[in-house]
Design an enzyme around this catalytic site. Structure first.
Site, mmCIF file in Angstrom:
data_model
loop_
_atom_site.group_PDB
_atom_site.id
_atom_site.type_symbol
_atom_site.label_atom_id
_atom_site.label_comp_id
_atom_site.label_asym_id
_atom_site.label_seq_id
_atom_site.Cartn_x
_atom_site.Cartn_y
_atom_site.Cartn_z
ATOM 1 N N ARG A 114 9.559 -8.059 -4.201
ATOM 2 C CA ARG A 114 9.585 -7.028 -3.173
ATOM 3 C C ARG A 114 9.050 -7.587 -1.868
ATOM 4 O O ARG A 114 8.245 -8.507 -1.848
ATOM 5 C CB ARG A 114 8.792 -5.785 -3.580
ATOM 6 C CG ARG A 114 7.280 -5.964 -3.711
ATOM 7 C CD ARG A 114 6.511 -5.876 -2.438
ATOM 8 N NE ARG A 114 5.081 -5.747 -2.683
ATOM 9 C CZ ARG A 114 4.118 -6.142 -1.844
ATOM 10 N NH1 ARG A 114 4.424 -6.769 -0.732
ATOM 11 N NH2 ARG A 114 2.838 -5.945 -2.131
ATOM 12 N N GLU A 213 2.759 2.795 1.050
ATOM 13 C CA GLU A 213 1.770 2.051 1.859
ATOM 14 C C GLU A 213 2.422 1.479 3.105
ATOM 15 O O GLU A 213 1.816 1.418 4.177
ATOM 16 C CB GLU A 213 1.170 0.929 1.015
ATOM 17 C CG GLU A 213 0.147 0.106 1.752
ATOM 18 C CD GLU A 213 -0.501 -0.943 0.865
ATOM 19 O OE1 GLU A 213 -0.600 -0.719 -0.347
ATOM 20 O OE2 GLU A 213 -0.886 -1.979 1.403
ATOM 21 N N ARG A 217 9.364 -0.531 1.082
ATOM 22 C CA ARG A 217 9.172 -1.594 0.096
ATOM 23 C C ARG A 217 10.565 -1.838 -0.483
ATOM 24 O O ARG A 217 11.110 -0.940 -1.153
ATOM 25 C CB ARG A 217 8.168 -1.206 -0.984
ATOM 26 C CG ARG A 217 6.705 -1.203 -0.506
ATOM 27 C CD ARG A 217 6.159 -2.588 -0.314
ATOM 28 N NE ARG A 217 4.835 -2.644 0.310
ATOM 29 C CZ ARG A 217 3.689 -2.574 -0.371
ATOM 30 N NH1 ARG A 217 3.697 -2.395 -1.675
ATOM 31 N NH2 ARG A 217 2.537 -2.658 0.283
ATOM 32 N N CYS A 259 -1.645 -3.221 5.472
ATOM 33 C CA CYS A 259 -2.747 -4.013 4.891
ATOM 34 C C CYS A 259 -2.533 -5.482 5.260
ATOM 35 O O CYS A 259 -1.422 -5.996 5.086
ATOM 36 C CB CYS A 259 -2.780 -3.857 3.387
ATOM 37 S SG CYS A 259 -4.007 -4.913 2.591
ATOM 38 N N THR A 261 -3.093 -8.083 3.732
ATOM 39 C CA THR A 261 -2.652 -8.944 2.626
ATOM 40 C C THR A 261 -1.136 -9.048 2.557
ATOM 41 O O THR A 261 -0.599 -9.941 1.916
ATOM 42 C CB THR A 261 -3.149 -8.404 1.263
ATOM 43 O OG1 THR A 261 -2.578 -7.085 1.055
ATOM 44 C CG2 THR A 261 -4.648 -8.349 1.214
ATOM 45 N N ARG A 268 5.906 -10.059 -2.516
ATOM 46 C CA ARG A 268 5.234 -10.255 -3.794
ATOM 47 C C ARG A 268 6.304 -10.451 -4.844
ATOM 48 O O ARG A 268 7.095 -9.546 -5.122
ATOM 49 C CB ARG A 268 4.340 -9.057 -4.159
ATOM 50 C CG ARG A 268 3.418 -9.349 -5.316
ATOM 51 C CD ARG A 268 2.395 -8.239 -5.533
ATOM 52 N NE ARG A 268 2.900 -7.244 -6.419
ATOM 53 C CZ ARG A 268 2.814 -7.300 -7.754
ATOM 54 N NH1 ARG A 268 2.258 -8.367 -8.333
ATOM 55 N NH2 ARG A 268 3.284 -6.327 -8.508
ATOM 56 N N ARG A 297 -2.333 -9.227 -12.309
ATOM 57 C CA ARG A 297 -2.476 -7.774 -12.290
ATOM 58 C C ARG A 297 -2.151 -7.212 -13.674
ATOM 59 O O ARG A 297 -1.561 -7.894 -14.505
ATOM 60 C CB ARG A 297 -1.512 -7.122 -11.274
ATOM 61 C CG ARG A 297 -1.833 -7.401 -9.811
ATOM 62 C CD ARG A 297 -0.962 -6.572 -8.858
ATOM 63 N NE ARG A 297 -1.234 -6.934 -7.447
ATOM 64 C CZ ARG A 297 -0.721 -6.299 -6.407
ATOM 65 N NH1 ARG A 297 0.109 -5.281 -6.581
ATOM 66 N NH2 ARG A 297 -1.013 -6.685 -5.170
ATOM 67 N N GLU A 302 -1.155 -2.497 -9.280
ATOM 68 C CA GLU A 302 -2.456 -2.883 -8.753
ATOM 69 C C GLU A 302 -3.554 -1.995 -9.336
ATOM 70 O O GLU A 302 -3.341 -0.814 -9.571
ATOM 71 C CB GLU A 302 -2.412 -2.710 -7.235
ATOM 72 C CG GLU A 302 -3.597 -3.317 -6.539
ATOM 73 C CD GLU A 302 -3.417 -3.266 -5.041
ATOM 74 O OE1 GLU A 302 -2.627 -2.442 -4.555
ATOM 75 O OE2 GLU A 302 -4.045 -4.069 -4.365
HETATM 76 P P1 ADP Z 1 3.625 -3.773 -5.277
HETATM 77 O O1 ADP Z 1 2.435 -3.598 -4.407
HETATM 78 O O2 ADP Z 1 4.210 -5.127 -5.220
HETATM 79 O O3 ADP Z 1 4.642 -2.678 -5.154
HETATM 80 P P2 ADP Z 1 2.306 -2.765 -7.617
HETATM 81 O O4 ADP Z 1 1.264 -3.617 -8.242
HETATM 82 O O5 ADP Z 1 1.905 -1.511 -6.909
HETATM 83 O O6 ADP Z 1 3.136 -3.742 -6.762
HETATM 84 O O7 ADP Z 1 3.409 -2.372 -8.743
HETATM 85 C C1 ADP Z 1 4.374 -1.408 -8.450
HETATM 86 C C2 ADP Z 1 5.133 -1.122 -9.725
HETATM 87 O O8 ADP Z 1 5.991 -2.248 -9.987
HETATM 88 C C3 ADP Z 1 4.229 -0.983 -10.955
HETATM 89 O O9 ADP Z 1 4.762 0.013 -11.818
HETATM 90 C C4 ADP Z 1 4.361 -2.318 -11.633
HETATM 91 O O10 ADP Z 1 4.164 -2.222 -13.022
HETATM 92 C C5 ADP Z 1 5.803 -2.670 -11.326
HETATM 93 N N1 ADP Z 1 6.063 -4.096 -11.418
HETATM 94 C C6 ADP Z 1 5.500 -5.086 -10.687
HETATM 95 N N2 ADP Z 1 5.992 -6.271 -11.073
HETATM 96 C C7 ADP Z 1 6.906 -6.024 -12.072
HETATM 97 C C8 ADP Z 1 7.755 -6.833 -12.879
HETATM 98 N N3 ADP Z 1 7.790 -8.167 -12.738
HETATM 99 N N4 ADP Z 1 8.550 -6.214 -13.797
HETATM 100 C C9 ADP Z 1 8.547 -4.870 -13.936
HETATM 101 N N5 ADP Z 1 7.769 -4.045 -13.196
HETATM 102 C C10 ADP Z 1 6.958 -4.624 -12.279
HETATM 103 N N1 DAR Z 2 -7.106 -1.534 -2.050
HETATM 104 C C1 DAR Z 2 -7.266 -2.307 -0.821
HETATM 105 C C2 DAR Z 2 -6.012 -3.164 -0.508
HETATM 106 C C3 DAR Z 2 -5.936 -4.489 -1.209
HETATM 107 C C4 DAR Z 2 -4.576 -5.147 -1.171
HETATM 108 N N2 DAR Z 2 -3.590 -4.291 -1.872
HETATM 109 C C5 DAR Z 2 -2.706 -3.525 -1.207
HETATM 110 N N3 DAR Z 2 -2.555 -3.669 0.088
HETATM 111 N N4 DAR Z 2 -1.992 -2.662 -1.864
HETATM 112 C C6 DAR Z 2 -8.500 -3.184 -0.943
HETATM 113 O O1 DAR Z 2 -9.086 -3.468 0.092
HETATM 114 O O2 DAR Z 2 -8.861 -3.525 -2.070
#
Ligand code: ADP
Ligand code: DAR
Length: 344
Positions: A114, A213, A217, A259, A261, A268, A297, A302
């Site tokens: 993404r 966020e 995305r 953010c 990051t 990501r 993760r 997250e």
């Molecule tokens: P991001 O910030 O990249 O959107 P998150 O950690 O918030 O990532 O994850 C968003 C959703 O995407 C969550 O439900 C997570 O389980 C899913 N996800 C992330 N990577 C994968 C993957 N490789 N395969 C399937 N689902 C994924």
């Molecule tokens: N929860 C915030 C953001 C960390 C990075 N993750 C994002 N942007 N989704 C923190 O300061 O931990």
């Protein structure tokens, strides 16, 4: 903002590390042209001592107005000094030299790549008004509805989505969860759920989150470990969207995100991968992820935990490298993890 925040040992964020009294006095009365203040930028890290970062931007100008705080945070997270470097982008999947590290499909359950994007000429989600957010939603949906072929799909607004549908999409890893406390303190959950939603194609291999966020995305995902095919689909989608949408961008910081990051590539690239042996050998596990600039993760996004030895492994670097290098970080790191997992 008058008083220097009372940080305690519980405050583990880069905000607490880099907001000293000198920087605070320099920034405390500053606001961007839009009126975004230091207080707004740091509120999340003040409310949530367990933040890793603790700050959010309100607009592109925030990264200049509050540079005395944001630059050291960016340098700590990305190891990138914007006074010395410029961001470079390469979304050409043909430049990604790839061989499947899991040819027998023993380890990788799924792959997801993404990028975050925000529209130029609008505030970021932290500072946007409801009217502006609704405009952003409509502009993006109008563009998505013109997509053809594999990317053709349908938009599902959150406000009238049945709870059962929403919960199923979240459980199946397609949809974002309701805004967490970090986003809440940053003002990113305001007017929830209006203006938010998800677009996806029939097979749910191409999806776009709107106004979580970040304002977009853009997501490509599929079962198995074909990182290259997943990257190719994402690159195609971004190229199509860029024909109609102008994204917030800076020649040094790359694509701008709320953010820090997610600056630069805002990419990501992740796999859900079964590593039950490494799960029991944390030191070896983390030595490999550190060597290849990877983040661990849980399987539900997250701040979640792993289940049954399955982890979400993704690139940590997003700024100072291009998109091909992001997916290469993942590819090389996952190959090393599979070698280690299979050696037990
Ligand atoms: P991001 O910030 O990249 O959107 P998150 O950690 O918030 O990532 O994850 C968003 C959703 O995407 C969550 O439900 C997570 O389980 C899913 N996800 C992330 N990577 C994968 C993957 N490789 N395969 C399937 N689902 C994924
Ligand atoms: N929860 C915030 C953001 C960390 C990075 N993750 C994002 N942007 N989704 C923190 O300061 O931990």
């Amino acid at each position: 903002m008058n008083n220097f925040p009372k940080f305690t040992a519980k405050h583990t964020s880069l905000l607490a590390k880099h907001l000293n009294k000198t920087v605070f006095e320099q920034l405390k009365d500053k606001k961007t042209t839009l009126g975004f203040s230091l207080q707004q930028a740091i509120q999340s890290g003040l409310d949530n001592p367990d933040s890793g970062i603790g700050v959010y931007a309100g607009d592109l100008e925030s990264y200049s107005t509050f540079a005395a705080l944001f630059d050291p945070i960016i340098k700590s997270y990305h190891h990138f000094d914007r006074s010395l470097s410029k961001h470079t982008s390469n979304l050409n999947a043909d430049d990604f030299n790839y061989n499947n590290p899991d040819t027998n499909n023993e380890y990788i359950l799924s792959t997801r790549i993404r990028v975050g994007r925000n529209l130029a000429n609008y505030p970021l989600g932290t500072a946007i008004s409801k009217t502006q957010r609704d405009e952003v939603e409509q502009l993006i949906v109008n563009t998505l509805n013109n997509l053809k072929g594999e990317l053709k799909g349908h938009y599902y607004p959150l406000y009238d989505m049945a709870d059962e549908t929403r919960e199923r999409l979240i459980k199946d890893h397609f949809l974002f969860k309701n805004g967490d406390r970090f986003l809440e303190s940053a003002g990113l959950n305001r007017d929830w759920p209006t203006g938010r939603g998800i677009f996806h194609n029939q097979s749910k291999t191409f999806l776009v989150w709107i106004n979580e966020e970040d304002q977009l995305r853009i997501i490509s995902m599929q079962k198995g470990g074909d990182i290259k095919a997943t990257f190719q689909r994402l690159s195609l989608a971004i190229a199509q969207l860029e024909q109609q949408l102008t994204f917030m961008y800076d020649e040094r910081l790359g694509y701008i995100s709320s953010c820090p990051t997610n600056l630069g590539t805002a990419m990501r690239a992740s796999v859900h991968i079964a590593l039950p042996n490494l799960a029991k050998n944390k030191a070896q596990f983390e030595a490999i992820t550190n060597k290849y600039h990877l983040q661990i993760r849980g399987v539900n996004g997250e701040h979640s935990s792993s289940e049954n030895g399955i982890f979400d492994i993704s690139n940590k670097r997003r700024l100072g490298i291009n998109e091909v290098q992001c997916v290469s970080d993942l590819h090389q790191g996952v190959a090393a993890l599979i070698r280690a997992e299979s050696s037990f």
